[in-house]
Design a protein around this motif. Structure first.
Motif, PDB file in Angstrom:
ATOM      1  N   ARG A 124       0.849  -1.181   0.000  1.00 54.25           N
ATOM      2  CA  ARG A 124       0.000   0.000   0.000  1.00 54.25           C
ATOM      3  C   ARG A 124       0.890   1.237   0.000  1.00 54.25           C
ATOM      4  O   ARG A 124       1.799   1.365   0.800  1.00 54.25           O
ATOM      5  N   PRO A 125       0.630   2.176  -0.912  1.00 55.82           N
ATOM      6  CA  PRO A 125       1.467   3.383  -0.955  1.00 55.82           C
ATOM      7  C   PRO A 125       1.299   4.214   0.314  1.00 55.82           C
ATOM      8  O   PRO A 125       0.217   4.312   0.866  1.00 55.82           O
ATOM      9  N   SER A 139       0.986   7.560   2.097  1.00 61.79           N
ATOM     10  CA  SER A 139       0.535   8.899   1.758  1.00 61.79           C
ATOM     11  C   SER A 139       1.305   9.907   2.592  1.00 61.79           C
ATOM     12  O   SER A 139       1.431   9.759   3.796  1.00 61.79           O
ATOM     13  N   GLY A 182      -0.473  12.045  -4.794  1.00 60.08           N
ATOM     14  CA  GLY A 182      -0.295  10.604  -4.729  1.00 60.08           C
ATOM     15  C   GLY A 182      -1.079   9.912  -5.816  1.00 60.08           C
ATOM     16  O   GLY A 182      -1.847  10.539  -6.562  1.00 60.08           O
ATOM     17  N   PRO A 183      -0.935   8.591  -5.938  1.00 57.22           N
ATOM     18  CA  PRO A 183      -1.622   7.861  -7.009  1.00 57.22           C
ATOM     19  C   PRO A 183      -3.136   7.813  -6.831  1.00 57.22           C
ATOM     20  O   PRO A 183      -3.859   7.574  -7.775  1.00 57.22           O
ATOM     21  N   ARG A 184      -3.619   8.044  -5.614  1.00 57.13           N
ATOM     22  CA  ARG A 184      -5.057   8.008  -5.383  1.00 57.13           C
ATOM     23  C   ARG A 184      -5.716   9.362  -5.611  1.00 57.13           C
ATOM     24  O   ARG A 184      -6.930   9.483  -5.558  1.00 57.13           O
ATOM     25  N   ASP A 185      -4.923  10.397  -5.861  1.00 55.47           N
ATOM     26  CA  ASP A 185      -5.464  11.727  -6.115  1.00 55.47           C
ATOM     27  C   ASP A 185      -6.085  11.772  -7.512  1.00 55.47           C
ATOM     28  O   ASP A 185      -5.718  10.999  -8.389  1.00 55.47           O
ATOM     29  N   PRO A 186      -7.010  12.688  -7.750  1.00 51.98           N
ATOM     30  CA  PRO A 186      -7.563  12.858  -9.106  1.00 51.98           C
ATOM     31  C   PRO A 186      -6.446  13.221 -10.079  1.00 51.98           C
ATOM     32  O   PRO A 186      -5.571  14.012  -9.778  1.00 51.98           O
ATOM     33  N   GLN A 187      -6.494  12.605 -11.273  1.00 55.23           N
ATOM     34  CA  GLN A 187      -5.477  12.823 -12.293  1.00 55.23           C
ATOM     35  C   GLN A 187      -6.063  13.655 -13.430  1.00 55.23           C
ATOM     36  O   GLN A 187      -7.274  13.624 -13.669  1.00 55.23           O
ATOM     37  N   SER A 225      -5.367  10.101 -17.505  1.00 49.28           N
ATOM     38  CA  SER A 225      -6.353   9.037 -17.332  1.00 49.28           C
ATOM     39  C   SER A 225      -6.714   8.400 -18.668  1.00 49.28           C
ATOM     40  O   SER A 225      -6.834   7.174 -18.772  1.00 49.28           O
TER      41      SER A 225
END
Length: 187
Positions: free
Chosen positions: A60-61, A63, A69-74, A79
């Motif tokens: 798990r990355p 934060s 981070g990778p879970r932030d909106p891109q 995308s």
């Protein structure tokens, strides 16, 4: 329905505690070290069941809070690119980009005398308007590859195949010309 007296029947009868004897000696208590070892063994077994091993960091990355981070909106471009890669659409998108920007990539003069024919597995096939332009494009192939690397990315187009012009079929029919007929160019 059971009454309150029935619940009392399930409890053991109270025993008398002799004076001066600690209660801990009367009850068989498990030593605290043994309780701690058992809890640690249960925790290790649960971790092994989840696939965790000692000394291995979880996948798990972590934060960091304010950093992206990778879970932030891109952004949509990132995308869409990831979606195209995952679904295997990249080759079709490269061909569409190549055809759409053909004149911009190769230049207006070359685009006037050369047209896109096909693209497969890094081989770009183009057709020249005349045999003279076909010879010229074969000499310009290394420069064209460098432009394709800049515009589409390195290694997308690895070879350029230049075809000559296609003329009209004068080989059949009542107006067939005897002899060699026209040879060089039709444009």
């Amino acid at each position: 329905m059971t009454g309150a007296g029935d619940d009392d029947a399930l409890l053991p009868a109270p025993t008398a505690v002799p004076d001066g004897v600690p209660v801990a000696e009367l009850i068989d208590l498990t030593p605290p070290e043994q309780v701690a070892r058992a809890a640690l063994a249960r925790a290790k077994a649960a971790a092994r069941a989840r696939g965790l091993r000692p000394g291995v960091t979880p996948s798990r990355p972590v934060s960091s809070g304010s950093a992206p981070g990778p879970r932030d909106p891109q952004p949509l471009a990132i995308s869409a690119g990831l979606l195209a890669r995952d679904l295997g659409w990249e080759p079709g998108l490269v061909v569409g980009d190549l055809v759409h920007r053909w004149a911009q990539i190769v230049g207006p003069q070359v685009a006037d005398h050369c047209e896109y024919v096909s693209f497969a597995a890094g081989l770009l096939t183009v057709r020249a308007s005349s045999t003279a332009w076909a010879a010229n494009l074969r000499l310009l192939a290394p420069a064209m590859l460098a432009r394709f690397d800049e515009a589409l990315g390195p290694g997308v187009v690895v070879q350029v195949d230049v075809l000559g012009p296609v003329g009209h079929g004068f080989g059949r029919g009542p107006r067939r010309v005897a002899g060699r007929g026209p040879r060089d160019t039709y444009g």
